[in-house]
Design a protein around this motif. Structure first.
Motif, PDB file in Angstrom:
ATOM      1  N   THR A  64      36.540  30.653  21.734  1.00  0.00           N
ATOM      2  CA  THR A  64      37.792  31.125  22.175  1.00  0.00           C
ATOM      3  C   THR A  64      37.384  31.645  23.444  1.00  0.00           C
ATOM      4  O   THR A  64      38.137  31.863  24.637  1.00  0.00           O
ATOM      5  CB  THR A  64      38.196  32.250  21.303  1.00  0.00           C
ATOM      6  OG1 THR A  64      38.681  31.494  20.014  1.00  0.00           O
ATOM      7  CG2 THR A  64      39.386  33.113  21.627  1.00  0.00           C
ATOM      8  N   PHE A 114      46.601  32.454  28.934  1.00  0.00           N
ATOM      9  CA  PHE A 114      46.195  32.447  30.385  1.00  0.00           C
ATOM     10  C   PHE A 114      46.655  33.203  31.609  1.00  0.00           C
ATOM     11  O   PHE A 114      46.103  33.244  32.661  1.00  0.00           O
ATOM     12  CB  PHE A 114      45.813  30.713  30.755  1.00  0.00           C
ATOM     13  CG  PHE A 114      45.070  30.079  29.840  1.00  0.00           C
ATOM     14  CD1 PHE A 114      44.122  30.439  28.930  1.00  0.00           C
ATOM     15  CD2 PHE A 114      45.373  28.768  29.602  1.00  0.00           C
ATOM     16  CE1 PHE A 114      43.457  29.854  28.094  1.00  0.00           C
ATOM     17  CE2 PHE A 114      44.664  27.988  28.528  1.00  0.00           C
ATOM     18  CZ  PHE A 114      43.586  28.524  28.110  1.00  0.00           C
ATOM     19  N   GLU A 153      37.759  29.415  30.868  1.00  0.00           N
ATOM     20  CA  GLU A 153      38.097  28.251  31.499  1.00  0.00           C
ATOM     21  C   GLU A 153      39.537  28.144  31.873  1.00  0.00           C
ATOM     22  O   GLU A 153      40.229  27.228  32.901  1.00  0.00           O
ATOM     23  CB  GLU A 153      37.792  27.035  30.548  1.00  0.00           C
ATOM     24  CG  GLU A 153      36.243  26.848  30.480  1.00  0.00           C
ATOM     25  CD  GLU A 153      35.703  25.485  30.084  1.00  0.00           C
ATOM     26  OE1 GLU A 153      36.720  24.985  29.084  1.00  0.00           O
ATOM     27  OE2 GLU A 153      34.612  25.083  30.224  1.00  0.00           O
ATOM     28  N   GLY A 154      40.374  29.013  31.292  1.00  0.00           N
ATOM     29  CA  GLY A 154      41.988  29.161  31.409  1.00  0.00           C
ATOM     30  C   GLY A 154      42.156  29.844  32.796  1.00  0.00           C
ATOM     31  O   GLY A 154      43.236  29.963  33.066  1.00  0.00           O
ATOM     32  N   LEU A 170      46.125  28.287  23.540  1.00  0.00           N
ATOM     33  CA  LEU A 170      46.372  29.545  24.090  1.00  0.00           C
ATOM     34  C   LEU A 170      47.236  29.415  25.456  1.00  0.00           C
ATOM     35  O   LEU A 170      47.712  30.224  25.717  1.00  0.00           O
ATOM     36  CB  LEU A 170      44.944  29.591  24.681  1.00  0.00           C
ATOM     37  CG  LEU A 170      44.010  30.037  23.598  1.00  0.00           C
ATOM     38  CD1 LEU A 170      42.458  29.807  24.042  1.00  0.00           C
ATOM     39  CD2 LEU A 170      44.242  31.425  23.117  1.00  0.00           C
ATOM     40  N   LYS A 171      47.314  28.189  26.023  1.00  0.00           N
ATOM     41  CA  LYS A 171      48.084  27.892  27.069  1.00  0.00           C
ATOM     42  C   LYS A 171      49.542  28.015  26.738  1.00  0.00           C
ATOM     43  O   LYS A 171      50.342  28.839  27.524  1.00  0.00           O
ATOM     44  CB  LYS A 171      47.816  26.646  27.706  1.00  0.00           C
ATOM     45  CG  LYS A 171      48.705  26.385  28.861  1.00  0.00           C
ATOM     46  CD  LYS A 171      48.244  24.952  29.600  1.00  0.00           C
ATOM     47  CE  LYS A 171      49.062  24.821  31.076  1.00  0.00           C
ATOM     48  NZ  LYS A 171      48.675  23.459  31.772  1.00  0.00           N
ATOM     49  N   SER A 188      43.014  29.804  18.039  1.00  0.00           N
ATOM     50  CA  SER A 188      42.784  30.219  19.704  1.00  0.00           C
ATOM     51  C   SER A 188      41.316  29.265  20.205  1.00  0.00           C
ATOM     52  O   SER A 188      40.870  29.480  20.998  1.00  0.00           O
ATOM     53  CB  SER A 188      42.203  31.593  19.493  1.00  0.00           C
ATOM     54  OG  SER A 188      41.040  31.745  18.769  1.00  0.00           O
ATOM     55  N   THR A 189      40.891  28.420  19.171  1.00  0.00           N
ATOM     56  CA  THR A 189      39.673  27.436  19.525  1.00  0.00           C
ATOM     57  C   THR A 189      40.531  26.110  20.089  1.00  0.00           C
ATOM     58  O   THR A 189      39.894  25.485  20.842  1.00  0.00           O
ATOM     59  CB  THR A 189      38.899  27.176  18.326  1.00  0.00           C
ATOM     60  OG1 THR A 189      39.880  26.337  17.277  1.00  0.00           O
ATOM     61  CG2 THR A 189      38.380  28.158  17.615  1.00  0.00           C
ATOM     62  N   GLU A 190      41.784  26.297  20.131  1.00  0.00           N
ATOM     63  CA  GLU A 190      42.424  25.113  20.847  1.00  0.00           C
ATOM     64  C   GLU A 190      43.106  25.496  22.143  1.00  0.00           C
ATOM     65  O   GLU A 190      43.950  26.267  22.337  1.00  0.00           O
ATOM     66  CB  GLU A 190      43.818  24.591  19.848  1.00  0.00           C
ATOM     67  CG  GLU A 190      43.175  23.890  18.702  1.00  0.00           C
ATOM     68  CD  GLU A 190      42.611  22.659  18.714  1.00  0.00           C
ATOM     69  OE1 GLU A 190      42.663  21.936  19.842  1.00  0.00           O
ATOM     70  OE2 GLU A 190      41.719  22.302  18.079  1.00  0.00           O
ATOM     71  N   PRO A 191      42.576  25.007  23.027  1.00  0.00           N
ATOM     72  CA  PRO A 191      43.077  25.416  24.594  1.00  0.00           C
ATOM     73  C   PRO A 191      44.397  25.078  24.795  1.00  0.00           C
ATOM     74  O   PRO A 191      44.987  26.051  25.522  1.00  0.00           O
ATOM     75  CB  PRO A 191      42.220  24.557  25.733  1.00  0.00           C
ATOM     76  CG  PRO A 191      40.954  24.151  24.719  1.00  0.00           C
ATOM     77  CD  PRO A 191      41.419  24.035  23.205  1.00  0.00           C
ATOM     78  N   ASN A 219      37.304  29.131  26.128  1.00  0.00           N
ATOM     79  CA  ASN A 219      38.418  28.602  26.488  1.00  0.00           C
ATOM     80  C   ASN A 219      39.062  29.455  27.238  1.00  0.00           C
ATOM     81  O   ASN A 219      40.108  29.146  28.229  1.00  0.00           O
ATOM     82  CB  ASN A 219      39.547  28.543  24.830  1.00  0.00           C
ATOM     83  CG  ASN A 219      38.814  27.217  24.319  1.00  0.00           C
ATOM     84  OD1 ASN A 219      38.331  26.248  24.798  1.00  0.00           O
ATOM     85  ND2 ASN A 219      39.030  27.064  22.974  1.00  0.00           N
ATOM     86  N   VAL A 220      39.258  30.955  27.001  1.00  0.00           N
ATOM     87  CA  VAL A 220      40.170  31.745  27.721  1.00  0.00           C
ATOM     88  C   VAL A 220      39.335  31.899  29.246  1.00  0.00           C
ATOM     89  O   VAL A 220      40.008  31.991  30.083  1.00  0.00           O
ATOM     90  CB  VAL A 220      39.787  33.315  27.109  1.00  0.00           C
ATOM     91  CG1 VAL A 220      40.372  34.440  28.053  1.00  0.00           C
ATOM     92  CG2 VAL A 220      40.790  33.354  25.862  1.00  0.00           C
TER      93      VAL A 220
END
Length: 231
Positions: free
Chosen positions: A100, A81, A106-107, A75-76, A69-72, A103-104
């Protein structure tokens, strides 16, 4: 629960039927299991493939994926998102939790709830955009301490630091007395909301209602006044 928390929960969509939970530790599993039992669609993710497999085998989620989950991008691709509400349940790994959450947000996820393990962790989560932060261990410890010091209180809902709604065992002194006899508002500054009868609560009971030892009652008022009640 404070006013900012109330504002956050009011903003949640009433028709939301889907939730995403990131992190399948004890807290995350508990959230998934409860939501799933209530009939909601739950997508869970964890970096640990074993935890993902266990969640699927135990059927506490609708879907579960193993991702970082540290990788956008991960997650996408997982569709995180697209959710209206996401719970970041990574409490014991501060860096991963903060990244995380960032990222969430910002998503584009509108409602992000994150688990914190310390005050510093909480500040970091809020700084990167968490809409609501929870402290499960702190809250459980606080609840236990209150129960130990006031064993007659069964449940407590904190309206703010000074006022609460509590469910408590009817004190021996109140046994056989009517609500009118007790004069809770005049003597203690409290309002009686409900009393139990045959395992069910009677809301706004009549002044002539007699209380019974061993049953329960629900009152609202200042904590200092609640603490003056006999136990």
């Amino acid at each position: 629960m404070n006013l900012p928390s109330l504002s956050f929960f009011r903003s949640l969509r009433k028709d939301n039927q889907q939730f995403a939970v990131i992190g399948l530790g004890r807290f995350g599993r508990s959230v998934c299991s409860t939501l799933h039992k209530f009939g909601y669609q739950v997508l869970a993710t964890d970096i640990d493939e074993k935890r993902v497999a266990e969640a699927l085998n135990e059927r506490i989620v609708s879907h579960a994926l193993q991702i970082d989950s540290t990788e956008p991008a991960a997650l996408k691709e997982a569709g995180i998102f697209e959710f209206d509400t996401v719970i970041v349940a990574i409490g014991n790994y501060v860096q991963e939790s903060v990244i995380t959450t960032l990222n969430v947000k910002e998503g584009g996820v509108p409602h992000v709830i994150a688990k914190a393990s310390s005050e510093v962790h909480c500040k970091l989560l809020k700084r990167v955009g968490a809409d609501h932060v929870v402290f499960p261990e702190y809250e459980a410890g606080s609840a236990l301490a209150k129960t130990l010091t006031k064993p007659s209180i069964l449940e407590r809902f904190d309206l703010d630091p000074d006022n609460s709604i509590v469910e408590m065992i009817v004190p021996d002194e109140f046994d056989g007395k009517t609500i009118a006899d007790l004069q809770l508002r005049n003597r203690f500054g409290l309002n009686l909301l409900a009393v139990s009868q045959d395992g069910k609560f009677q809301i706004n009971p009549e002044p002539t209602k007699r209380l019974e030892k061993g049953s329960a009652m629900v009152v609202i008022g200042c904590n200092k006044d609640i603490n003056r009640l006999p136990i």
